[in-house]
Design a protein around this motif. Structure first.
Motif, mmCIF file in Angstrom:
data_model
loop_
_atom_site.group_PDB
_atom_site.id
_atom_site.type_symbol
_atom_site.label_atom_id
_atom_site.label_comp_id
_atom_site.label_asym_id
_atom_site.label_seq_id
_atom_site.Cartn_x
_atom_site.Cartn_y
_atom_site.Cartn_z
ATOM 1 N N PHE A 299 0.829 -1.197 0.000
ATOM 2 C CA PHE A 299 0.000 0.000 0.000
ATOM 3 C C PHE A 299 0.868 1.253 0.000
ATOM 4 C CE2 PHE A 299 -3.495 2.650 0.490
ATOM 5 C CZ PHE A 299 -3.463 3.389 1.655
ATOM 6 N N VAL A 300 1.905 1.272 0.853
ATOM 7 C CA VAL A 300 2.832 2.405 0.886
ATOM 8 C C VAL A 300 3.532 2.541 -0.457
ATOM 9 C CG1 VAL A 300 4.886 3.363 1.973
ATOM 10 C CG2 VAL A 300 3.172 2.255 3.374
ATOM 11 N N GLY A 301 3.907 1.405 -1.060
ATOM 12 C CA GLY A 301 4.546 1.444 -2.364
ATOM 13 C C GLY A 301 3.663 2.103 -3.408
ATOM 14 N N ARG A 302 2.356 1.814 -3.361
ATOM 15 C CA ARG A 302 1.427 2.435 -4.314
ATOM 16 C C ARG A 302 1.347 3.937 -4.082
ATOM 17 N NH1 ARG A 302 -1.658 -2.240 -3.190
ATOM 18 N NH2 ARG A 302 -3.098 -1.077 -1.841
ATOM 19 N N LEU A 303 1.335 4.352 -2.790
ATOM 20 C CA LEU A 303 1.304 5.781 -2.484
ATOM 21 C C LEU A 303 2.549 6.481 -3.018
ATOM 22 C CD1 LEU A 303 -0.024 5.828 1.209
ATOM 23 C CD2 LEU A 303 -1.274 6.442 -0.863
ATOM 24 N N LEU A 304 3.706 5.869 -2.815
ATOM 25 C CA LEU A 304 4.953 6.458 -3.291
ATOM 26 C C LEU A 304 4.967 6.552 -4.813
ATOM 27 C CD1 LEU A 304 7.522 4.723 -0.923
ATOM 28 C CD2 LEU A 304 7.015 7.165 -1.024
ATOM 29 N N LYS A 305 4.508 5.475 -5.480
ATOM 30 C CA LYS A 305 4.480 5.491 -6.941
ATOM 31 C C LYS A 305 3.537 6.570 -7.450
ATOM 32 C CE LYS A 305 5.742 0.641 -7.654
ATOM 33 N NZ LYS A 305 5.289 -0.686 -8.122
#
Length: 276
Positions: A169-175
């Motif tokens: 989920f954090v990875g999606r936010l960063l992307k």
């Protein structure tokens, strides 16, 4: 008070009316919203009534309540409840005065006369500190009130996600944020502090610290700007920094334990909101 009810409005506290006008004009020309007070008691009243005040720039030698006493009042009465950063501007700089001011949480100590360039640099540092403090207050507020909607509380809530799901989920936010940078100037974002915390949260779920250079690179801002925000987060107690024992040239970063727990609660709440 919610963490986003402030701006970086500057309150200038100065009993010398000529200096008040000159410095106030400089601050306005630098793009800051400026409020003024000619004495400490008036300044305290303005701060109590105006939640937009985020930065306070004060003289030390003032009639009635002096600047050091004012800083103590500011530190005890307001700083525990809201993000405020204090700076000192004085014509009589001494080591003792600087030490006492820093004990009352002043972040900068400037000597009169101060140039526009020096004042601008001090205000940039103060704004970075303010952003870090505001982030901390927002996280604490979210942790205290993860779901205060009474009707939503009666409905069935999604299951708490696993660490691997939160990592993704954090990875999606960063992307998503990095993708925005392809179309918009990163300067339009609220600042790199939140990007740094998200990057470190993702690393925390992986169970590994991150090199400071890698964290700074992910913010999409100049290295010097990113490092200022890292320093502010370290000073605010949100981030831990140490030298890599296997490579003395490299600094490592990770979330402090309290920040790690607060970020986990915030992300769990955000996950539920997105899952609904």
């Amino acid at each position: 008070m919610r963490g986003n009810d402030y701006t970086n409005a500057v309150l200038l506290v100065e009993d010398d009316l000529a200096c008040l006008d000159e410095c106030g004009e400089t601050l306005a020309n630098l793009g800051y919203e400026v409020k003024t007070a000619s004495d400490a008691l008036g300044a305290l009243k303005i701060i109590a009534e105006d939640p937009s005040i985020g930065i306070v720039l004060t003289d030390l030698n003032m009639p009635g309540m002096d600047g050091l006493t004012f800083l103590e009042e500011l530190s005890l009465r307001f700083m525990p409840q809201r993000p405020i950063v204090a700076l000192v501007l004085t014509a009589v700089p001494t080591l003792e005065a600087a030490t006492l001011a820093m004990r009352s949480h002043a972040v900068d100590f400037l000597s009169k006369p101060v140039s526009a360039e020096t004042l601008a640099a001090a205000l940039r540092r103060a704004s970075a500190n303010l952003a870090a403090l505001a982030t901390k207050f927002q996280i604490v507020e979210l942790a205290k009130n993860p779901a205060n909607d009474e009707e939503a509380a009666d409905e069935e809530q999604p299951a708490v996600p696993s660490s691997s799901e939160l990592q993704a989920f954090v990875g999606r936010l960063l992307k998503h944020q990095q993708n925005r940078a392809k179309f918009f100037d990163p300067d339009v974002f609220s600042g790199p502090s939140w990007d740094i915390l998200l990057d470190l949260a993702e690393a925390n779920f992986r169970g590994t610290p991150v090199a400071a250079s890698s964290v700074c690179a992910s913010t999409q801002v100049p290295l010097s700007t990113a490092l200022r925000h890292v320093n502010s987060l370290v000073e605010a107690g949100l981030v831990k920094r140490w030298t890599d024992p296997s490579d003395k040239r490299r600094k490592m970063l990770e979330l402090a334990p309290e920040a790690s727990e607060l970020m986990k609660k915030y992300l769990e709440t955000s996950w539920k909101i997105h899952a609904c």
